[in-house]
Write an enzyme that holds these catalytic residues in place. Structure first.
Site, short mmCIF file in Angstrom:
data_model
loop_
_atom_site.label_atom_id
_atom_site.label_comp_id
_atom_site.label_asym_id
_atom_site.label_seq_id
_atom_site.Cartn_x
_atom_site.Cartn_y
_atom_site.Cartn_z
N HIS A 2 10.55 -0.45 -0.77
CA HIS A 2 9.98 0.48 0.21
C HIS A 2 9.18 -0.30 1.24
CE1 HIS A 2 6.06 0.26 -1.88
NE2 HIS A 2 6.71 0.43 -3.02
N HIS A 11 9.43 8.04 -6.68
CA HIS A 11 8.84 9.37 -6.52
C HIS A 11 8.99 10.18 -7.82
CE1 HIS A 11 8.98 9.27 -1.83
NE2 HIS A 11 8.03 8.52 -2.34
N GLU A 37 -2.21 0.96 -3.98
CA GLU A 37 -2.23 1.61 -2.66
C GLU A 37 -3.65 2.01 -2.27
OE1 GLU A 37 0.01 5.30 -2.48
OE2 GLU A 37 0.07 5.19 -0.28
N HIS A 88 2.14 3.53 5.67
CA HIS A 88 2.44 4.56 6.67
C HIS A 88 1.13 5.06 7.22
CE1 HIS A 88 1.28 7.34 3.41
NE2 HIS A 88 2.02 6.58 2.61
N ARG A 103 2.35 -0.51 -8.54
CA ARG A 103 2.05 -0.30 -7.11
C ARG A 103 0.53 -0.21 -6.98
NH1 ARG A 103 5.35 3.38 -6.13
NH2 ARG A 103 4.19 5.33 -6.29
N HIS A 163 2.30 11.38 5.04
CA HIS A 163 3.05 10.47 5.91
C HIS A 163 2.79 10.99 7.31
CE1 HIS A 163 6.02 9.11 2.53
NE2 HIS A 163 4.76 8.81 2.29
N TYR A 177 8.86 -3.36 -8.94
CA TYR A 177 9.46 -2.44 -9.92
C TYR A 177 10.64 -3.16 -10.55
CZ TYR A 177 6.91 0.25 -6.45
OH TYR A 177 5.96 0.67 -5.56
N GLU A 205 0.45 -0.43 0.57
CA GLU A 205 0.92 -0.07 -0.77
C GLU A 205 2.12 -0.88 -1.26
OE1 GLU A 205 3.02 3.74 -0.93
OE2 GLU A 205 2.28 4.18 1.08
N ASP A 221 -4.25 9.05 -0.19
CA ASP A 221 -3.00 8.63 -0.84
C ASP A 221 -3.29 7.30 -1.55
OD1 ASP A 221 -0.43 8.03 -1.55
OD2 ASP A 221 0.36 7.85 0.49
N ASP A 261 -0.05 7.64 -8.67
CA ASP A 261 -0.05 7.76 -7.21
C ASP A 261 -0.49 9.19 -6.93
OD1 ASP A 261 0.44 7.94 -4.51
OD2 ASP A 261 2.41 6.98 -4.59
N ASP A 308 7.74 38.43 -5.10
CA ASP A 308 6.79 38.55 -4.00
C ASP A 308 5.62 37.57 -4.14
OD1 ASP A 308 5.55 39.66 -6.12
OD2 ASP A 308 5.01 41.55 -5.16
N1 GLY Z 1 2.45 9.12 -2.32
C1 GLY Z 1 3.45 8.93 -1.36
C2 GLY Z 1 3.38 7.62 -0.76
O1 GLY Z 1 2.73 6.74 -1.28
O2 GLY Z 1 3.88 7.36 0.30
MN MN Z 2 1.63 6.20 0.56
MN MN Z 3 1.12 7.14 -2.55
#
Ligand code: GLY
Ligand code: MN
Ligand code: MN
Length: 437
Positions: A349, A242, A407, A353, A405, A360, A387, A383, A270, A259, A38
């Site tokens: 990628h 991820h 961002e 976004h 990365r 997102h 890699y 971003e 983000d 991240d 629960d």
């Molecule tokens: N943290 C998810 C992205 O960068 O899109």
């Molecule tokens: Mn992002």
């Molecule tokens: Mn991110």
């Protein structure tokens, strides 16, 4: 709250003004979800529902209709229940729905199936997004069938059903002053969390200990949660886009990719930074880092109204491909390599976004087959990353396992951009300095 009741009222008026005459829109809240037994997952309101209502309870449905000239907002929600409230906390009830949340009419959620038939029975259009809440889908289909079956008694059913997203997601894409204040606050909290992590990180700690330091900073400043599962990735874990295990040990000579973003009053940030665990980049790490930084800064410099969305990715691919050739990681002519998408083993990628209530965030990237142009008030992430897989045998060993990365969260302004996360260092010198503090 940064978003006032007046702003929620304005949003509803705008939404109602976009709806067709004699139409109904139905937007449900999120449900409470069970995690074990629960025990529930932390409740997070459905962003569409929150955007229009500011109402943070589960088991609620907002109905908007334009059967009259002014339009009406009807909120179905849990009834007040003193016995349950001892366990679960206060409910607004129907009195609160009207006085605090400014619904024109309020009903208990238990009345929904009956009342929605009355509301829908004379409508010509329905706005509803199917497939987000299957139980509600079924209840609405049952209501529609009832209405159709009563056709001979004069009941009519909307013949056109549109997704709510068409209207609402366009509204959500353009941020108001108050939303920008909330998002700047979310970004600033995250910046402090990243700074704390840069100062704390050292060989021998575990990724989850860095995550804990960031969670501490975020919660301490009043953000109730991360905006998404934090990625705390050291060494070659940074090559897993991820990565969420967050359980490896930090080693001297490795990078640490964070991240991590806070969610503040439901608005996301983000942010990604990558820095050396022992405070000093190796030659290869520095070369990759500076290339990613160049790609990111080149794109941020381009951002202003009228920039088409796809140009950003094109620019990143251009800068990264040139740089990979210069470093000897790609061989060939730049134009051919771009044509062959030779960057894909290193950068797989997209450049960013939309950002808002969702990490997102909603909003179309194309309009009428054309890439959308940036406009003042939009917020997006930028971003790029590189890699180099530990299994990439096309490159020398000393490059393998490096993942970087960078961002930031960027607001499009009238003349250019404003980096909401701009307080967080990102040149090699600045980062090495913070890491040594
Ligand atoms: N943290 C998810 C992205 O960068 O899109
Ligand atoms: Mn992002
Ligand atoms: Mn991110």
């Amino acid at each position: 709250m940064y978003i006032t009741q007046e702003e929620f009222i304005r949003r509803r008026q705008q939404f109602l003004s976009y709806m067709r005459k004699k139409s109904v829109a139905i937007v449900p809240s999120a449900r409470e979800c069970f995690r074990t037994g629960d025990a529930t997952y932390p409740f997070r309101q459905n962003s569409d529902f929150f955007y229009l209502t500011g109402f943070n309870e589960p088991d609620a449905i907002a109905v908007f209709h334009t059967m009259n000239n002014t339009g009406e907002y009807v909120l179905f929600s849990r009834p007040a229940d003193p016995a349950r409230e001892i366990w679960d906390g206060k409910r607004a009830g129907q009195a609160g729905a009207v006085t605090e949340y400014k619904a024109d009419t309020a009903f208990s959620i238990e009345k929904f199936d009956e009342k929605i038939i009355e509301i829908l029975a004379s409508s010509e259009f329905l706005y509803y997004t199917f497939d987000h809440d299957r139980l509600l889908d079924h209840r609405l289909l049952a209501a529609m069938k009832t209405i159709r079956d009563k056709g001979r008694s004069g009941y009519e059913m909307a013949e056109c059903i549109f997704s709510v997203d068409l209207l609402l997601h366009e509204m959500r894409l353009f941020k108001s002053e108050a939303e920008i204040v909330a998002m700047r606050k979310a970004a600033n909290i995250s910046v402090d969390a990243h700074l704390r992590a840069m100062r704390m990180a050292k060989p021998g700690l575990f990724e989850y200990q860095i995550e804990a330091e960031m969670a501490y900073e975020i919660l301490k400043q009043g953000a109730r949660t991360f905006a998404y599962e934090p990625i705390v990735a050291t060494g070659e874990n940074a090559c897993i886009l991820h990565y969420r295990d967050n359980n490896a040990m930090l080693k001297a000579g490795d990078l640490l990719l964070l991240d991590v973003g806070a969610e503040y009053q439901n608005y996301a940030s983000d942010i990604t930074r990558t820095f050396p665990v022992n405070g000093k980049f190796s030659a290869e790490q520095k070369a990759i880092y500076e290339l990613v930084l160049k790609a990111q800064e080149t794109v941020i410099d381009l951002i202003k109204p009228d920039l088409p969305w796809n140009i950003m990715q094109r620019k990143v691919v251009d800068v990264l491909t040139s740089g990979l050739i210069d470093l000897g990681l790609l061989r060939g002519k730049k134009e051919d390599l771009i044509e062959q998408k030779a960057h894909l083993p290193f950068y797989m990628h997209s450049t960013g976004h939309w950002l808002g209530l969702d990490t997102h965030d909603v909003g179309r990237y194309k309009l009428h087959e054309e890439w959308r142009k940036l406009r003042e008030g939009m917020v997006l992430t930028v971003e790029p990353g590189l890699y180099i897989s530990p299994n990439n045998h096309n490159v020398d060993e000393n490059w393998r396992g490096i993942g970087v990365r960078i961002e930031d969260d960027v607001l499009v302004t009238e003349t250019g951009s404003d980096i909401l996360s701009g307080r967080l260092p990102k040149t090699v010198e600045e980062i090495e300095k913070v890491c040594s503090q």
